[in-house]
Design a protein around this motif. Structure first.
Motif, PDB file in Angstrom:
ATOM      1  N   LYS A  35      12.176  -2.631  12.128  1.00  0.00           N
ATOM      2  CA  LYS A  35      11.756  -1.232  12.056  1.00  0.00           C
ATOM      3  C   LYS A  35      11.484  -0.840  10.612  1.00  0.00           C
ATOM      4  O   LYS A  35      11.983   0.159  10.123  1.00  0.00           O
ATOM      5  CB  LYS A  35      12.833  -0.334  12.664  1.00  0.00           C
ATOM      6  CG  LYS A  35      13.029  -0.582  14.139  1.00  0.00           C
ATOM      7  CD  LYS A  35      14.269   0.100  14.647  1.00  0.00           C
ATOM      8  CE  LYS A  35      14.546  -0.209  16.077  1.00  0.00           C
ATOM      9  NZ  LYS A  35      14.746  -1.602  16.391  1.00  0.00           N
ATOM     10  N   ARG A  36      10.691  -1.639   9.923  1.00  0.00           N
ATOM     11  CA  ARG A  36      10.354  -1.348   8.539  1.00  0.00           C
ATOM     12  C   ARG A  36       8.989  -0.670   8.501  1.00  0.00           C
ATOM     13  O   ARG A  36       8.002  -1.225   8.953  1.00  0.00           O
ATOM     14  CB  ARG A  36      10.325  -2.631   7.724  1.00  0.00           C
ATOM     15  CG  ARG A  36      11.696  -3.288   7.605  1.00  0.00           C
ATOM     16  CD  ARG A  36      11.591  -4.552   6.798  1.00  0.00           C
ATOM     17  NE  ARG A  36      10.837  -5.558   7.544  1.00  0.00           N
ATOM     18  CZ  ARG A  36      11.355  -6.664   8.048  1.00  0.00           C
ATOM     19  NH1 ARG A  36      12.619  -6.915   7.887  1.00  0.00           N
ATOM     20  NH2 ARG A  36      10.616  -7.516   8.696  1.00  0.00           N
ATOM     21  N   ASN A  40       1.699   1.287   3.186  1.00  0.00           N
ATOM     22  CA  ASN A  40       0.721   0.208   3.260  1.00  0.00           C
ATOM     23  C   ASN A  40       0.599  -0.335   4.686  1.00  0.00           C
ATOM     24  O   ASN A  40      -0.486  -0.700   5.126  1.00  0.00           O
ATOM     25  CB  ASN A  40       1.114  -0.909   2.297  1.00  0.00           C
ATOM     26  CG  ASN A  40      -0.062  -1.796   1.958  1.00  0.00           C
ATOM     27  OD1 ASN A  40      -1.207  -1.406   2.162  1.00  0.00           O
ATOM     28  ND2 ASN A  40       0.223  -2.969   1.443  1.00  0.00           N
ATOM     29  N   LYS A  41       1.705  -0.400   5.420  1.00  0.00           N
ATOM     30  CA  LYS A  41       1.662  -0.901   6.788  1.00  0.00           C
ATOM     31  C   LYS A  41       1.043   0.101   7.756  1.00  0.00           C
ATOM     32  O   LYS A  41       0.516  -0.282   8.797  1.00  0.00           O
ATOM     33  CB  LYS A  41       3.076  -1.255   7.267  1.00  0.00           C
ATOM     34  CG  LYS A  41       3.596  -2.543   6.682  1.00  0.00           C
ATOM     35  CD  LYS A  41       5.008  -2.803   7.125  1.00  0.00           C
ATOM     36  CE  LYS A  41       5.046  -3.214   8.556  1.00  0.00           C
ATOM     37  NZ  LYS A  41       6.386  -3.625   9.000  1.00  0.00           N
ATOM     38  N   ASP A  42       1.108   1.376   7.435  1.00  0.00           N
ATOM     39  CA  ASP A  42       0.588   2.403   8.329  1.00  0.00           C
ATOM     40  C   ASP A  42      -0.898   2.692   8.124  1.00  0.00           C
ATOM     41  O   ASP A  42      -1.470   3.492   8.855  1.00  0.00           O
ATOM     42  CB  ASP A  42       1.389   3.702   8.160  1.00  0.00           C
ATOM     43  CG  ASP A  42       2.815   3.547   8.664  1.00  0.00           C
ATOM     44  OD1 ASP A  42       3.052   2.651   9.497  1.00  0.00           O
ATOM     45  OD2 ASP A  42       3.683   4.323   8.225  1.00  0.00           O
ATOM     46  N   LYS A  43      -1.536   2.059   7.146  1.00  0.00           N
ATOM     47  CA  LYS A  43      -2.962   2.277   6.922  1.00  0.00           C
ATOM     48  C   LYS A  43      -3.786   1.595   8.006  1.00  0.00           C
ATOM     49  O   LYS A  43      -3.383   0.576   8.567  1.00  0.00           O
ATOM     50  CB  LYS A  43      -3.385   1.708   5.557  1.00  0.00           C
ATOM     51  CG  LYS A  43      -2.959   2.557   4.401  1.00  0.00           C
ATOM     52  CD  LYS A  43      -3.645   2.235   3.100  1.00  0.00           C
ATOM     53  CE  LYS A  43      -3.902   0.800   2.821  1.00  0.00           C
ATOM     54  NZ  LYS A  43      -4.445   0.545   1.490  1.00  0.00           N
TER      55      LYS A  43
END
Length: 121
Positions: A35-36, A40-43
């Motif tokens: 659950k990180r 940058n991961k949400d782009k």
């Protein structure tokens, strides 16, 4: 042949097992998965290319028209297959019905060509 409700029990059991497996897999992955979250991961990301501009580009109506026509004439093949399998059993009456069916489809196809529905210009 009399149908009994117990005849459907294996089908319901298989459906229950399939739905149960899907639910357990989704719940298990939500508990066990990492659950990180980061900016940058949400782009938005696709094929290694960063998004530029608006992703909502309007499609031509012709695209949808061709897709619907494809589905229409693809369904025609679905009706042709059982007829071809049972051709001898249907006899002349089946042949006449299929000629009428194909004639109606051919009239529709010529109408599409006359209206130039398949031209992109």
């Amino acid at each position: 042949m009399q149908s009994n409700q117990l005849d459907y029990l294996p089908i319901f059991m298989q459906m229950g097992l399939a739905v149960g497996f899907v639910v357990l897999t989704i719940i298990g992955s939500s508990f066990l998965g990492p659950k990180r979250s980061s900016v940058n991961k949400d782009k938005n990301f696709e094929s290694g290319i960063e998004s530029i501009g608006n992703a909502r580009v309007p499609f031509s109506v012709k695209y949808f028209l061709v897709a619907i026509l494809f589905v229409l004439f693809d369904v025609e093949v679905i009706f042709l297959y059982p007829w071809a399998i049972n051709f001898q059993e249907l006899g002349m009456q089946g042949m006449i019905k299929m000629v009428i069916f194909m004639s109606l489809l051919l009239v529709g196809f010529f109408y599409i060509i006359k209206k130039k529905a398949l031209e992109w210009d």
